[in-house]
Structure formats: structure tokens, C-alpha cells
Design an enzyme around this catalytic site. Structure first.
Site, mmCIF file in Angstrom:
data_model
loop_
_atom_site.group_PDB
_atom_site.id
_atom_site.type_symbol
_atom_site.label_atom_id
_atom_site.label_comp_id
_atom_site.label_asym_id
_atom_site.label_seq_id
_atom_site.Cartn_x
_atom_site.Cartn_y
_atom_site.Cartn_z
ATOM 1 N N CYS A 752 -1.528 -9.942 3.411
ATOM 2 C CA CYS A 752 -2.523 -9.398 2.487
ATOM 3 C C CYS A 752 -1.732 -8.966 1.259
ATOM 4 O O CYS A 752 -0.615 -9.440 1.085
ATOM 5 C CB CYS A 752 -3.301 -8.251 3.120
ATOM 6 S SG CYS A 752 -2.275 -6.889 3.662
HETATM 7 O O1 LIG Z 1 -1.572 -3.676 2.864
HETATM 8 P P1 LIG Z 1 -2.810 -3.797 2.039
HETATM 9 O O2 LIG Z 1 -4.026 -3.973 2.853
HETATM 10 O O3 LIG Z 1 -2.687 -4.780 0.942
HETATM 11 O O4 LIG Z 1 -2.925 -2.344 1.370
HETATM 12 C C1 LIG Z 1 -3.989 -1.946 0.495
HETATM 13 C C2 LIG Z 1 -5.139 -1.340 1.255
HETATM 14 O O5 LIG Z 1 -5.798 -2.352 1.991
HETATM 15 C C3 LIG Z 1 -6.148 -0.731 0.326
HETATM 16 O O6 LIG Z 1 -7.159 -0.119 1.102
HETATM 17 C C4 LIG Z 1 -5.525 0.354 -0.532
HETATM 18 O O7 LIG Z 1 -6.508 0.831 -1.417
HETATM 19 C C5 LIG Z 1 -4.320 -0.168 -1.263
HETATM 20 O O8 LIG Z 1 -4.698 -0.935 -2.357
HETATM 21 C C6 LIG Z 1 -3.346 -0.935 -0.400
HETATM 22 O O9 LIG Z 1 -2.461 -1.693 -1.178
HETATM 23 P P2 LIG Z 1 -1.086 -1.136 -1.689
HETATM 24 O O10 LIG Z 1 -0.409 -2.316 -2.236
HETATM 25 O O11 LIG Z 1 -1.440 -0.139 -2.727
HETATM 26 O O12 LIG Z 1 -0.396 -0.565 -0.502
#
Ligand SMILES: O=P(O)(O)O[C@H]1[C@H](O)[C@@H](O)[C@H](O)[C@H](O)[C@@H]1OP(=O)(O)O
Length: 834
Positions: A752
Site C-alpha cells: 500500500c
Molecule cells: O500503510 P498505509 O496504509 O499506507 O498507511 C496510511 C494509512 O492507511 C492511513 O489511514 C493514514 O491516514 C496514513 O495516510 C497512512 O500512511 P502514512 O504513509 O502516512 O503512514
């Protein structure tokens, strides 16, 4: 393996006396032991003292447990004064694989009062298929985190699960290797541009401009490499460093996620998934979309802009690079073999002479073959018109055989150059003569060698089967002036061959470099930024792929079917994407789709490790890379001959994406999901193609057994129907694609944006689904096992190491939009500073 701390004293649960979860037992500290207690049903007396919280105790010697036939002891549980028997306790040995120098600790998991699984934590890695693999895998895998679980099976036995997550040193090693290659390739191209010779003012200005920008690009790559080289020993780029410029080439949060299952009636099984952030250019951002859109738009615009430069299709540009690279490889090789031939001649050794000639002939034939393409011919013509004063009445056409009758071809280029006088003394046949001279001079050498060996009393003629192709005039001249000194006879002929070759190389190199100039000439900064973006995304994708390949290879070395598949078919590499087709993630998905598709350009070669340096080595250029994977002598020896002989091993990457979060809900309601739909459709076709090749190339015995075990056709059909169905958040697509990949012995990836939150939900779900479907996990324990893994397992450690906080970055509202089984348990998610 050893436990630092053993079970806590058992606390009686006043509300549930029938089953106890853990108990103080003086178990020795060699192996972890599973403990199950029960209270005697007839025991009605009030609980003994010791604060009413201790039910009783039992003790045993570890040796007894180890020696016991079933590796299980049934002990009486006695009150603390040693008097009454208040229950029984079963102690069983949990052998989770050998751990050396490992540290372990235990955590009891208590999911809402339901005691479901014992979880242990340890730091040592586990051998996969024999301890001997370890040093080699350890050179690649770093900082393992291990968790041990026990879950009940449907027949009330225990299965033992070892979950392991490791970083990889390849996260940094591969980008460094790749950037070095880009620098080498670009420096060489810049040099060739400089050596293009005299050009008319229009083209000369263009070239100067291109060179200025290209030199800047090389400087930039050198700067990035310098920065990365400071990161010695690094093996992990956290999600919070996604946007760091100097780390752009490094994949985000790359890990091996492994589940090792020991179930009572089945063979031990290993399930690997590589988890990694979607390969994407975070620093460059996604305002204008990602590679899939950018490349398409760029190419369309370029095609429709018909002045200032000549349009060559991406295929033709790629071909020009390929021919240039072939020339650069073959010319020195031919020169070496020619010198070897002279050496054999001076030693007057017929056998050695024949061998050297054989090698020289093979390489020269390849060389001659490299120029057969119409592209070289048309490029020569184009270059001629770009020289001062050189213009044709008829403009050159960059057509090749594949493009010849395309009605959509752009109108002839070079319209703006009619100020140059229209006269031409271009001799179109001159190239044919120069080119043919290489073949002729080789034939001449062959004739001379035959003659010399024949005169020497050997079996003349055997050195060549091509006498009939020899130029009669050349052969005659050889025969009518015989000399006995072999070296002297051959020397002038070798010199002629080298001269002819030099002439061909010179012309072809310049003309093909001129083709490359056209690629760079249009929209210069944009073009270079696109190349940079593609390099960045590819580097991240390649680091993951090499990691996955090495792990797969080590885990399957003992499997002859796998090895045969590896060299006859190649491996499918399946990526599960969880990105949403909304906002920035559209751009990420567009980057990821191109990065993964570009992995088709990669082949692997397995070699024997000659030193302790077992890290993979990459060779090649942007159009084609070979990754050399080293194995220790003993393992290398056990490989099939084809692999040992260096056969190139192919990979077939496929990507299936299903957005699952609240952003995808927005995309489905108010946006557009067509990107996801077309990616899934296109990749389904690729997967089907792989399956067809697999069925064709694997031996019939293997296939009939394979078909008995697996209904691949049915699964593919099911996947196809699900893709066609266009259902919202259809996670069935991911499950089916992953299952097909596992059944086809493929390499599994889950991605993801950061490979932290959604990826963790998905891999834990995949693990528990495998336990349920393949290892008879008790159905009442499915959710508990899932929650347990998410709460206590490796993935929450992944979150911790990325953002220094043990919380999945989801909120309640977000989770309401998630498919049911992708929601983590209470208390494990919340506001996290990501
Ligand atoms: O590992 P991810 O799912 O890409 O992390 C996302 C998360 O799903 C989302 O809910 C949160 O708001 C953040 O955007 C997370 O991405 P980060 O790259 O900021 O860790």
C-alpha cells in the site's frame, strides 16, 4: 531457544474456573512449553489461600518433558501446601525451530477475556530449509522480529505458528548498484553525443543543449549515489522518510513477512510475502499524476510535434539503445578473439587455431547480424541530412519492419530545414558495402585457416562449414600466395577485419546516437525528469523483486519441480496493491503499474559464490538488466545443469489492485475507478499468458499431478469473473490472485502507500485465511487469531519501527469504510503521527 521469563503464576479467574490460561511451573528454560490446565470438576472447596489467586502448583524437570514419548506431561495440580489435588495440568513441548543465541519473552494474549493463543517473542532468525542456508540469507536479511503462536485446530489439537519479519540490506544495495549503472550508461551516451561529428547549426545547438542537461542529470545521480553510499549497512527506509530526496531510490518499509506453520497432521509449511510501500516517486509528487499517465501524455505530444526533431517510436529508440549496447559489447570481444587467433597462429597449433576461429566466427556473425535492422539504414540517412550541407530531396523515414505499413505514422519530419540546398550525393549503397566487408574479411580468414591447416597435413576444411559462402576472389588471393608462417599469413587479414569493423562501428554508432538525440531533444527537462521518475520507481521495484527472488530460491532449493519451473518457464511475481484510485494515490498507482511492468526487463542468473561477498550484482542498461545471484558451492552444485550453465531466468510480474479505505469509497461514489479496472484486466491477461506457458513447458507428468492437486483453471475463471463483475471493494480479487500465485510457486508481494497499516491488515488476514483453509484452524478461533496477530504480532512491531508508536494509523470513521476483515481490534488503532 530459550525463554528469558517463564509463565507467570496462574491467577484463577473467579468467573471461569474451568479453564486456566497460564500457570506457574518450574519449567526449565530450554524450550518453550505450552501449558493447558483444568480444574477437577468435583473440586468444590473454597480456593486455597495465597491471596485466593493461586490455584495450585506443579513442577517437573525439563529433561522429563524432553524424554517423554509424546513430548507431553500430565501433572497434578496441588494446593500450595502440597495437599489436595485441585486439577491437572498438561505441559507440552513447543518446538518452533532452532534458535541460536535467541532471546525470547512471552506475552499472554487475552482477547476480551478469551484465552486464545500463546504468543512468544524472540529475536533470532530461523533456518528455513537447513541451517546451511542461514549465513547466506543472513547476509541479505536483517533485524528479524519473531512471534510464536499456538492456535487450536478443528480437531482440538494445537498448531504452532512462527511469524517472522525481517528487513533487507537489498533495500539500499540494489539502488546503489542501479544508480552506478545509470551513471555509466549516461556518461557513455553523453560521450557518444559528443563524438557525433560535425552537425548543421540547428542540430548542433540542439546537441549542446541536450548535453548541458544530460551532464546535469549525471551530476545529480552522482550526488544521490554519494549520499546513499554514506548509508553503509542500512537496511530499512521508514514510511516517514518516503519523501526524502536522497532516499528516493530506496523502497519504503521493505520486509520479508514469513509464516512458518507446524500443524499436527500436515507437513510443515512456509508462506512468504514481501511487504513494501508501492514503488512511487514521492519526492516528485503526484500533482500531475504518475508514470502511466505521464509517459502516455509525453509520447502522444512528442508524436504530434513534427518539427525540430525526428520522431522515433519508443520501440525504435529502445532498439537503437540495444544495437549500441551490442556493438559496445561485441567489438572488444571480437578484437580479443582475433588476437587469440593470431596467438594460436604464432604457436602453430591447429587445434587452438580452430577453436579461436570458431569463437571469432560466432561473435562476428552476431556482430554482422546486429546491423541488419532497417533502423540503422534510416538513421544513417537522417544523420547525413543533419550534417552541414547534407539534405535530401526525399526525407528519411525512421520506419522499421514492425512499423512499415502503419497508417497513423506521423508525416515526414524535417520540414523546417528547407533553407538548406536540396542536393544530395548520398550513396545509399555505401553502408551495405561497408557492412558486407566485415563478413567478407571473416570469410577470408576462414579460408586462410582452412588452407594453412590443410597444408600442414591436418583435416582442412573442418574449421568452417561455410566454404560455399566465401568470396571467390578473396579465397583465390589466399591460395595463390601461400606462406608457411601462419602468423604472417593471418595478420593482414585480421587487420582488415578490424578495420572493416571499425568503419561499421563508427558509422552505426553515430547514426544510432543521432536517434537517441531525437529522444532527448523534445521537451528536454520534462523528458529527463520522466526518465528520473522511471528510474526511481524501477529501483524501488527491483530492490523488492531481488529480495523476493533470493528468498524464494533459498526456500525452494530442495524442490526439483520448482527448479525445473525456474529455468523452463520462469517465475510469476504477483503484487497485491491496496491503493485507492483517489487523490494522490492515483499517481502512486500509476507509478507502481509502470514500475512493476518494467520488471519484465529483468532476468536472473545464478552463479557460484567465490567469496564471502554474496550480495547480488547487476549488469545491463535501462532496456535490460541481469541480476546475478550467488549461491555457495554446495547449493550451486545441486542445481539443474541449465541453471548452472548460466541460463537467464525470467520473471512475469503481475499487479492486481483493490482500494479498501475511505478514499476508495469516495472514488467509487464520486470519482473514477477505471484505472484499477484496466490494471486488473490487463494483468489478468498477463497471468493467463503465464499459466499457458507454464502448462506448455512443464513436463506432462508434472502437469497431470499438478492438475490433480490444483484447479488453476477454475481459479483463473473465478478471478476473471470477479474482475469483470466490477463490484465495490471486491477483495475476493486479491485472495484469488494470491492463491493462484502461491499455487504457481510464485513470489508474493503486498503493497500500500507505506506497507504499514493496510498492508498489515491484509497480510495478517492472508495468514489466518491460510491457517483456516490449509491447516484446519478451528473456526471459532479465526477472528481471535486474526486479532491476536494484529495486536501482538510482527506487524504491530512494523508500525512501531516506522512511526515509533504502536498504533495503526486508522480512525473509527476510516475503518467503517473498510471491508470487515480488514479492521484491526479495539485499542490497536488511533491517531498516530505518521
Ligand atoms: O500503510 P498505509 O496504509 O499506507 O498507511 C496510511 C494509512 O492507511 C492511513 O489511514 C493514514 O491516514 C496514513 O495516510 C497512512 O500512511 P502514512 O504513509 O502516512 O503512514
Amino acid at each position: 531457544m530459550c525463554w528469558r521469563r517463564l509463565h507467570q503464576p496462574c491467577r484463577a479467574d473467579p468467573s471461569r474456573h474451568s479453564q486456566l490460561h497460564s500457570l506457574s511451573s518450574q519449567v526449565g528454560s530450554l524450550k518453550p512449553a505450552g501449558v493447558r490446565t483444568s480444574v477437577l470438576p468435583e473440586h468444590k472447596d473454597p480456593l486455597p489461600e495465597v491471596g485466593r489467586s493461586f490455584l495450585g502448583y506443579a513442577s517437573f524437570k525439563v529433561g522429563e518433558l524432553l524424554k517423554s514419548k509424546e513430548q507431553l506431561l500430565a501433572l497434578s495440580l496441588r494446593t500450595s501446601d502440597g495437599g489436595k489435588v485441585v486439577g491437572t495440568i498438561e505441559v507440552s513441548l513447543v518446538k518452533m525451530g532452532e534458535i541460536e543465541d535467541g532471546e525470547a519473552d512471552h506475552i499472554t494474549t487475552d482477547v476480551q477475556g478469551q484465552k486464545c493463543a500463546l504468543v512468544c517473542e524472540c529475536t533470532a532468525p530461523e533456518s528455513v530449509s537447513g541451517k546451511d542456508n542461514l549465513p547466506f540469507l543472513n547476509a541479505v536479511l536483517k533485524n528479524p522480529v519473531c512471534k510464536l503462536y499456538r492456535f487450536p485446530t478443528s480437531d482440538n489439537k494445537w498448531m504452532r505458528i512462527r511469524e517472522q519479519m525481517s528487513e533487507s540490506i537489498l533495500s539500499f544495495h540494489i539502488p546503489k548498484e542501479l544508480i552506478s549503472l545509470h551513471i555509466k550508461e549516461d556518461l557513455c551516451r553523453n560521450q557518444e553525443l559528443k563524438e557525433l561529428g560535425e552537425l548543421s547549426p540547428h542540430w548542433d545547438n540542439l546537441r549542446k543543449n541536450v548535453l548541458t542537461h544530460c551532464d546535469q542529470m549525471v551530476n545529480m545521480y552522482q550526488g544521490i549515489l554519494k549520499e546513499l553510499s554514506k548509508e553503509t549497512g542500512s537496511s530499512f527506509k521508514s514510511s516517514s522518510s518516503k519523501g526524502e530526496r536522497t532516499l528516493e531510490f530506496v523502497p519504503v518499509n521493505l520486509h520479508l513477512q514469513r509464516m512458518h506453520v507446524h500443524s499436527p497432521h500436515l507437513k510443515d509449511a512456509l508462506y512468504d510475502v514481501i511487504t513494501v510501500g508501492a514503488p512511487a516517486a514521492h519526492f516528485q509528487g503526484f500533482k500531475n499524476g504518475g508514470l502511466r499517465k505521464l509517459l502516455h501524455r509525453f509520447e502522444t505530444e512528442r508524436r504530434n510535434t513534427e518539427y525540430q526533431f525526428i520522431y522515433y517510436s519508443p520501440e525504435n529508440t529502445a532498439k537503437a539503445k540495444e544495437v549500441l549496447s551490442n556493438i559496445n559489447q561485441l567489438q572488444p570481444l571480437i578484437a580479443t578473439y582475433a588476437d587469440l587467433l593470431l596467438n594460436s597462429a604464432s604457436q602453430h597449433s591447429p587445434d587452438s587455431l580452430k577453436n579461436s576461429l570458431k569463437m571469432l566466427s560466432e561473435k562476428t556473425e552476431l556482430f554482422v547480424h546486429a546491423f541488419k535492422d532497417q533502423l540503422v539504414r534510416s538513421a544513417l540517412l537522417a544523420l547525413y541530412t543533419a550534417r552541414p550541407g547534407g539534405i535530401l530531396k526525399k526525407p528519411p523515414s525512421p520506419k522499421n519492419s514492425t512499423e512499415e505499413s502503419s497508417p497513423q505514422d506521423p508525416p515526414p519530419p524535417m520540414k523546417r530545414q528547407d533553407s538548406i540546398p536540396h542536393h544530395s550525393d548520398y550513396d545509399e549503397e555505401e553502408w551495405d558495402r561497408v557492412w558486407a566487408n566485415v563478413g567478407k574479411s571473416l570469410n577470408c580468414i576462414i579460408a586462410m585457416v582452412d588452407k594453412l591447416i590443410e597444408r600442414d597435413g591436418g583435416s582442412g576444411g573442418s574449421s568452417s562449414s561455410k566454404n560455399e559462402e566465401k568470396d571467390p576472389s578473396l579465397v583465390d588471393s589466399v591460395i595463390t600466395h601461400p606462406r608457411e608462417d601462419w602468423y604472417e599469413q593471418l595478420y593482414p587479414l585480421i587487420l582488415t577485419l578490424k578495420d572493416c569493423m571499425g568503419e561499421v562501428v563508427n558509422r552505426a554508432k553515430q547514426s544510432l546516437t543521432f536517434v537517441l538525440l531525437q529522444e532527448l531533444a523534445y521537451s528536454l527537462p520534462q523528458c529527463l525528469m520522466l526518465t528520473l521518475r522511471r528510474d526511481i520507481v524501477f529501483s524501488q521495484a527491483l530492490a523488492g523483486l531481488v529480495c523476493g527472488f533470493i528468498i524464494k530460491l533459498h526456500a525452494s532449493l530442495h524442490d526439483p519441480g520448482f527448479l525445473q519451473q525456474l529455468h523452463t518457464v520462469g517465475l510469476v511475481v504477483q503484487y497485491e496493491g491496496l491503493l485507492s484510485t483517489y487523490s494522490d494515490e492515483i499517481g502512486m498507482l500509476e507509478d507502481m503499474a509502470v514500475g512493476i511492468s518494467d520488471l519484465k526487463k529483468v532476468t536472473f542468473k545464478i552463479t557460484e559464490a567465490k567469496s564471502n561477498d554474496v550480495l547480488p550484482v547487476i549488469t545491463g542498461r535501462r532496456e535490460h538488466y541481469v541480476v546475478e545471484v550467488k549461491l555457495p558451492a554446495r547449493m550451486f552444485e545441486s542445481l539443474p545443469l541449465q541453471i548452472k550453465e548460466g541460463q537467464l531466468l525470467h520473471v512475469y510480474p503481475v499487479l492486481f489492485n483493490v482500494g479498501i479505505n475511505e478514499q476508495q469509497t469516495l472514488a467509487e461514489r464520486f470519482g473514477d475507478v477505471s484505472l484499477q479496472e484496466s490494471i486488473n484486466q490487463e494483468n489478468f491477461e498477463l497471468l493467463k499468458e503465464y499459466y499457458t506457458i507454464f502448462m506448455e513447458k512443464m513436463p506432462p507428468d508434472y502437469i497431470s499431478h499438478f492438475q490433480e492437486q490444483n484447479d488453476l483453471k477454475g481459479l483463473l475463471e473465478n478471478l476473471h469473473q470477479n474482475i469483470q463483475a466490477k463490484k465495490r471493494k471486491n477483495v475476493e480479487i486479491m485472495w484469488l490472485a494470491a492463491t493462484i500465485c502461491r499455487k504457481l510457486n510464485g513470489i508474493r508481494f503486498t503493497c500500500c502507500k507505506s506497507a504499514k497499516d493496510r498492508t498489515s491488515m491484509s497480510v495478517t488476514l492472508e495468514q489466518c485465511s491460510i491457517l483456516r483453509d490449509e491447516h484446519q484452524l478451528h473456526k471459532d478461533f479465526f477472528i481471535r487469531a486474526l486479532d491476536c496477530m494484529r495486536r501482538e504480532g510482527c506487524r504491530i512491531e512494523n508500525v512501531l519501527k516506522n512511526i515509533k508508536c504502536r498504533k495503526y494509523a486508522f480512525n473509527m470513521l476510516q475503518l467503517m469504510a473498510f471491508p470487515k476483515y480488514y479492521r484491526p481490534p479495539e485499542g490497536t488503532y488511533g491517531k498516530a503521527d505518521t
